[in-house]
Design a protein around this motif. Structure first.
Motif, PDB file in Angstrom:
ATOM      1  N   UNK A 121       7.802   3.672  -6.003  1.00  0.00           N
ATOM      2  CA  UNK A 121       6.937   2.873  -5.109  1.00  0.00           C
ATOM      3  C   UNK A 121       6.038   1.825  -5.747  1.00  0.00           C
ATOM      4  N   UNK A 122       6.066   0.537  -5.408  1.00  0.00           N
ATOM      5  CA  UNK A 122       5.149  -0.588  -5.840  1.00  0.00           C
ATOM      6  C   UNK A 122       4.156  -0.800  -4.990  1.00  0.00           C
ATOM      7  N   UNK A 123       4.406  -0.842  -3.680  1.00  0.00           N
ATOM      8  CA  UNK A 123       3.416  -1.165  -2.693  1.00  0.00           C
ATOM      9  C   UNK A 123       3.522  -0.008  -1.686  1.00  0.00           C
ATOM     10  N   UNK A 124       2.280   0.568  -1.195  1.00  0.00           N
ATOM     11  CA  UNK A 124       2.435   1.590  -0.024  1.00  0.00           C
ATOM     12  C   UNK A 124       1.216   1.022   1.189  1.00  0.00           C
ATOM     13  N   UNK A 161       3.130  -2.274   4.987  1.00  0.00           N
ATOM     14  CA  UNK A 161       4.534  -2.538   4.508  1.00  0.00           C
ATOM     15  C   UNK A 161       4.788  -1.694   3.222  1.00  0.00           C
ATOM     16  N   UNK A 162       5.647  -1.404   2.881  1.00  0.00           N
ATOM     17  CA  UNK A 162       6.270  -0.464   1.606  1.00  0.00           C
ATOM     18  C   UNK A 162       7.098  -1.332   0.897  1.00  0.00           C
ATOM     19  N   UNK A 163       7.010  -1.348  -0.388  1.00  0.00           N
ATOM     20  CA  UNK A 163       8.083  -2.040  -1.330  1.00  0.00           C
ATOM     21  C   UNK A 163       8.331  -1.239  -2.350  1.00  0.00           C
ATOM     22  N   UNK A 164       9.732  -0.782  -2.527  1.00  0.00           N
ATOM     23  CA  UNK A 164      10.316   0.205  -3.624  1.00  0.00           C
ATOM     24  C   UNK A 164      11.224  -0.352  -4.554  1.00  0.00           C
ATOM     25  N   UNK A 165      11.038  -0.107  -5.788  1.00  0.00           N
ATOM     26  CA  UNK A 165      12.023  -0.595  -6.678  1.00  0.00           C
ATOM     27  C   UNK A 165      13.042   0.659  -6.915  1.00  0.00           C
ATOM     28  N   UNK A 166      14.234   0.210  -6.944  1.00  0.00           N
ATOM     29  CA  UNK A 166      15.376   1.055  -6.785  1.00  0.00           C
ATOM     30  C   UNK A 166      16.101   0.629  -7.791  1.00  0.00           C
TER      31      UNK A 166
END
Length: 185
Positions: free
Chosen positions: A9-12, A15-20
């Protein structure tokens, strides 16, 4: 077979941004970023007697960054735990000031499968002047600054054919309305 190996998880928040990290079928390991802010509902209210549709315009940071003016859009909002029909009706009242009854499902689609988990439920909804019960404009506490417009369906058909409807969900709904209810035009 492609599998996800790792998620960070990069930003929660809103809006959420996840590095996969993904292992692809060819053996390559690649990094991707995924945006997630929840599913939504979109509705295009239309008056088949007066031959108009109710659309909105609101400030959109991503569009403004690109140097464009915000497009006309169908009414939309996040589900926030509601079923899609309830959400569509809530947003129609908040943004357009219209109390919708009948909803016609068009499609449940991925808005940007390359980067987002967002799936949208798209609806068409007939209305008449008696159903315009409020001012619209969105929620003041959310600073949406929405303006609602009734646009002639004939103009929307021309704009769709000419490539001037630049919001994808709106274009899909206008074209669905043309296919399903050609007499409204």
């Amino acid at each position: 077979m492609t599998v996800i190996l790792k998620r960070d998880a990069l930003i929660e928040g809103w809006v959420n941004v996840t590095r996969v990290e993904m292992l692809l079928a060819d053996g390559a390991i690649v990094e991707r970023h995924v945006e997630d802010h929840g599913a939504g509902a979109v509705v295009l209210p239309y008056d088949p007697i007066r031959k108009v549709a109710l659309l909105i315009r609101q400030p959109r940071a991503a569009v403004l960054i690109s140097g464009d003016e915000p497009p006309l859009e169908a009414i939309a909002g996040r589900l926030d735990g509601l079923d899609p029909e309830t959400c569509a009706r809530r947003e129609a009242l908040e943004e357009g000031g219209v109390a919708l009854l009948e909803l016609e499902s068009v499609v449940h689609l991925w808005s940007m499968p390359s980067i987002s988990t967002e799936r949208l439920h798209l609806f068409l909804a007939p209305y008449d002047t008696a159903m315009r019960v409020g001012p619209g404009g969105g929620c003041a506490e959310e600073h949406e600054n929405i303006v609602a417009y009734e646009i002639p369906l004939a103009q929307l058909a021309v704009d769709a054919a000419a490539g001037r409807l630049t919001d994808a969900k709106t274009l899909i709904l206008v074209q669905a309305l043309q296919l399903r209810h050609a007499g409204a035009f």
